[in-house]
Write a protein that holds these residues in place. Structure first.
Motif, short mmCIF file in Angstrom:
data_model
loop_
_atom_site.label_atom_id
_atom_site.label_comp_id
_atom_site.label_asym_id
_atom_site.label_seq_id
_atom_site.Cartn_x
_atom_site.Cartn_y
_atom_site.Cartn_z
N ASP A 1 4.32 -38.70 1.72
CA ASP A 1 3.22 -38.24 2.54
C ASP A 1 2.59 -39.47 3.19
OD1 ASP A 1 1.66 -39.44 0.58
OD2 ASP A 1 1.33 -37.56 -0.48
N GLU A 2 1.40 -39.35 3.75
CA GLU A 2 0.80 -40.47 4.46
C GLU A 2 0.38 -41.60 3.53
OE1 GLU A 2 -2.44 -38.95 6.68
OE2 GLU A 2 -1.19 -37.86 8.13
N GLN A 3 0.15 -41.30 2.25
CA GLN A 3 -0.32 -42.32 1.32
C GLN A 3 0.80 -42.98 0.52
OE1 GLN A 3 -1.93 -39.19 1.39
NE2 GLN A 3 -3.48 -40.08 2.77
N SER A 4 1.83 -42.25 0.14
CA SER A 4 2.82 -42.81 -0.78
C SER A 4 4.21 -42.25 -0.52
CB SER A 4 2.43 -42.52 -2.24
OG SER A 4 2.43 -41.12 -2.47
N ILE A 5 5.19 -43.00 -1.06
CA ILE A 5 6.61 -42.62 -1.01
C ILE A 5 7.05 -42.41 -2.45
CG2 ILE A 5 8.91 -43.26 -0.20
CD1 ILE A 5 7.43 -45.40 1.55
N ARG A 6 7.74 -41.30 -2.74
CA ARG A 6 8.17 -41.01 -4.11
C ARG A 6 9.69 -40.84 -4.16
NH1 ARG A 6 3.32 -38.78 -2.06
NH2 ARG A 6 4.24 -36.70 -2.10
N LEU A 7 10.34 -41.66 -4.96
CA LEU A 7 11.77 -41.52 -5.23
C LEU A 7 11.92 -40.98 -6.65
CD1 LEU A 7 13.15 -44.90 -3.79
CD2 LEU A 7 12.84 -42.72 -2.61
N ILE A 8 12.59 -39.85 -6.80
CA ILE A 8 12.74 -39.21 -8.11
C ILE A 8 14.13 -39.50 -8.65
CG2 ILE A 8 12.79 -37.02 -9.35
CD1 ILE A 8 10.82 -37.29 -6.13
N PHE A 9 14.18 -40.18 -9.80
CA PHE A 9 15.44 -40.58 -10.43
C PHE A 9 15.63 -39.82 -11.74
CE2 PHE A 9 14.06 -44.30 -8.00
CZ PHE A 9 15.20 -44.60 -7.28
N GLU A 10 16.89 -39.79 -12.18
CA GLU A 10 17.16 -39.26 -13.52
C GLU A 10 16.47 -40.12 -14.56
OE1 GLU A 10 21.00 -39.96 -15.38
OE2 GLU A 10 21.59 -41.24 -13.71
N ARG A 11 16.12 -39.54 -15.68
CA ARG A 11 15.46 -40.25 -16.78
C ARG A 11 16.52 -40.87 -17.67
NH1 ARG A 11 12.08 -43.28 -19.58
NH2 ARG A 11 11.23 -42.38 -21.48
N LEU A 12 16.37 -42.17 -17.96
CA LEU A 12 17.30 -42.90 -18.82
C LEU A 12 16.54 -43.23 -20.11
CD1 LEU A 12 18.79 -45.22 -16.06
CD2 LEU A 12 19.81 -43.14 -17.01
N PRO A 13 16.70 -42.41 -21.15
CA PRO A 13 15.77 -42.47 -22.29
C PRO A 13 16.05 -43.56 -23.32
CG PRO A 13 17.36 -40.71 -22.63
CD PRO A 13 17.66 -41.29 -21.28
N ARG A 14 17.20 -44.23 -23.23
CA ARG A 14 17.55 -45.17 -24.30
C ARG A 14 16.98 -46.57 -24.10
NH1 ARG A 14 19.89 -43.62 -29.22
NH2 ARG A 14 21.40 -41.94 -28.89
N GLY A 15 16.23 -46.79 -23.01
CA GLY A 15 15.68 -48.12 -22.79
C GLY A 15 16.68 -49.04 -22.10
N ASP A 16 16.29 -50.31 -21.93
CA ASP A 16 17.14 -51.25 -21.20
C ASP A 16 17.83 -52.22 -22.15
OD1 ASP A 16 15.18 -53.07 -21.93
OD2 ASP A 16 14.22 -53.09 -19.98
N LEU A 17 18.74 -53.02 -21.56
CA LEU A 17 19.52 -53.98 -22.34
C LEU A 17 18.63 -55.08 -22.91
CD1 LEU A 17 22.22 -55.06 -23.34
CD2 LEU A 17 22.58 -56.10 -21.10
N ALA A 18 17.58 -55.45 -22.19
CA ALA A 18 16.68 -56.48 -22.70
C ALA A 18 16.05 -56.05 -24.03
CB ALA A 18 15.60 -56.78 -21.66
N GLU A 19 15.66 -54.78 -24.12
CA GLU A 19 15.09 -54.27 -25.37
C GLU A 19 16.14 -54.24 -26.48
OE1 GLU A 19 12.38 -52.45 -28.08
OE2 GLU A 19 12.18 -53.70 -26.29
N LEU A 20 17.38 -53.86 -26.13
CA LEU A 20 18.44 -53.84 -27.14
C LEU A 20 18.67 -55.23 -27.70
CD1 LEU A 20 20.77 -52.29 -28.57
CD2 LEU A 20 22.23 -52.95 -26.66
#
Length: 523
Positions: A87-106
């Motif tokens: 809309d005029e205020q913001s842009i929203r990109l909707i992605f799939e949810r990746l629930p296992r966290g990232d490699l840095a956390e692993l």
């Protein structure tokens, strides 16, 4: 890093965005904020990650670049873009949810990794980057923070706002001028070194060898080296996302000096109480040399053995005798034992008859022999008498059989052995079929590695079943050109004799010109 001046979802009044109820904020930086969204459609719950950016010129540029890059990179191990809203205020990109966290956390919660876990993480990422470069897109910012895991544990690339687009199927001379491609290759090397450094266990040495090769290779070879060598380190296995168990600590207040009398009594009782003492002493010692999956079986077998008390008493007697010797006598015993072990190893490794007539010529030929010999392959195989992958059936001549001096007779044996190697996906087995460094060896190794990653094996060379007729076209010294008759393809084999045994140098289709004439194939 979080920017205090960046607008948050609350400041944007975003309690519901793009049809999703906002649950909480997942991450935030200077350019955008990632929110956790949830909705129920037709009784099915859906959880997504919503990336929200302000509708500025820079925000639109980043959003359009991300969408174009994801369109080209779409596929396995790349985050899925579900929807786009603005809309005029913001842009929203909707992605799939990746629930296992990232490699840095692993890497933060795991002090060490199994070699198979490292393969599961690195192999898909390296293959995906190669696929993306062929499609004309480079990620540009690969790191442990941009590799996230799906619910099934598969690694997935995110963060395409720094990507760069270029011509698809571009040659290497074009790729090396694309800055984002260069960053992908350098980042993949750093990521692989960080993961392989954590590998411990039986395949740690293989992981360290791959690390040395990565550090010494050129940037353009990094991704191909990873995809071709990782499955030689270990077979892939699921990643464990649980924290490592903390090491047991003993408070200093619980320590106490042990009287010498107690030590003597414990030593005297150990020979008669072996089964009760086993969990403490023997499990700890065997655990250093026996792989964990086999440890319990070894210990159980040792407990049930009638010879266990005898062995325990013998060990106690030997260690007691060793403790009574002076340091000088111990050094002499160690030197004698080392010399005996060296003689035994040399006797086992050096083939019989190596010093017989023609020894000088054989030694020179041996320097040019393939990487592994039948004896070396047997030494690397299982300790039991079970056949290893690619072994010939009983009664079937092997490619190294000295009786197969005739290249025509050797052709059928070589083709059957090659078919066994391919069907069992055994790289080591190919050393007994193809000449070291030859185009045939490179092609067969590439076929096996592709099959290990889920590809299909090529059809067997016609004549491997023994039904075809091999015809000698030309033979000059230790090289021969053999045509496989009665076949539509009309394939031919260029054979060379290496260390007294025939090997395949090249497989030629009908009408193809050999890369080397038979009289020069032996080099």
């Amino acid at each position: 890093m979080t920017d205090p001046g960046a607008p948050s979802s609350r400041e944007l009044g975003a309690r519901e965005l793009a049809g999703y109820r906002v649950l909480r904020s997942l991450a935030r930086d200077q350019a955008a904020e990632v929110l956790l969204g949830h909705r129920i459609t037709d009784g099915v719950a859906q959880t997504v990650a919503i990336k929200v950016a302000t509708a500025t010129g820079a925000g639109w540029d980043a959003a359009l670049r991300t969408c174009a890059a994801l369109e080209r990179a779409r596929g396995e191990h790349v985050v899925e873009l579900v929807d786009v809203d603005a809309d005029e205020q913001s842009i929203r990109l909707i992605f799939e949810r990746l629930p296992r966290g990232d490699l840095a956390e692993l890497l933060r919660i795991r002090r060490s990794l199994d070699a198979g876990e490292a393969v599961t993480v690195l192999a898909p990422i390296a293959a995906t980057l190669l696929r993306m470069h062929r499609a004309g897109v480079a990620h540009g910012a690969v790191s442990a923070g941009t590799v996230l895991f799906r619910d099934d544990g598969s690694p997935t690339l995110i963060g395409f706002s720094h990507s760069e687009l270029f011509e698809a199927e571009a040659p290497e001379v074009v790729l090396e001028r694309v800055e984002a491609v260069g960053r992908d290759r350098a980042d993949a090397r750093s990521l692989a070194l960080a993961v392989l450094k954590r590998v411990e266990g039986a395949r740690m040495h293989a992981a360290r060898e791959l690390m040395a090769d990565l550090e010494g290779c050129d940037d353009e070879l990094v991704l191909r080296l990873l995809t071709s060598r990782l499955f030689e380190v270990a077979a892939a296995r699921p990643v464990r996302f649980a924290d490592d168990e903390p090491e047991a600590e003993v408070a200093p207040s619980n320590w106490r000096p042990i009287p010498v009398a107690e030590v003597g009594e414990a030593t005297a009782e150990s020979a008669s109480s072996y089964p009760d003492d086993r969990p403490g002493r023997w499990a700890a010692r065997l655990g250093r040399i026996v792989p964990e999956p086999l440890l319990e079986r070894v210990l159980t077998t040792a407990d049930r053995s009638a010879a266990a008390p005898v062995v325990a008493a013998a060990v106690t007697a030997v260690t007691g005798r060793w403790a009574s010797w002076s340091p000088g006598r111990r050094r002499v015993v160690v030197a004698v034992a080392a010399a005996a072990a060296t003689i035994g190893i040399v006797t086992a490794v050096v083939p019989a008859g190596a010093s017989a007539s023609g020894g000088g010529t054989r030694a020179t030929a041996g320097a040019q022999a393939p990487r592994s010999s039948p004896g070396a392959a047997a030494a690397d195989g299982p300790a039991s008498g079970d056949p290893t992958p690619g072994d010939p059936t009983p009664g079937d001549p092997t490619p190294s059989d000295p009786a197969l001096d005739d290249p025509v007779k050797a052709t059928g044996t070589l083709l059957r052995a090659r078919d066994r190697c391919l069907s069992s996906l055994s790289l080591r087995c190919l050393d007994q079929v193809d000449q070291a460094g030859s185009s045939a060896l490179r092609a067969d190794q590439a076929s096996i590695r592709e099959a290990q990653q889920g590809g299909e094996l090529p059809d067997p060379v016609l004549g491997a079943s023994g039904s075809g007729t091999a015809v000698l076209v030309e033979r000059l010294g230790d090289s021969a050109l053999v045509r496989l008759g009665e076949t539509p393809a009309g394939a031919s084999l260029l054979l060379v004799k290496v260390d007294g045994a025939w090997r395949i140098r090249d497989v030629l289709d009908a009408g193809a010109t050999p890369t080397a004439r038979p009289d020069s194939a032996g080099g």
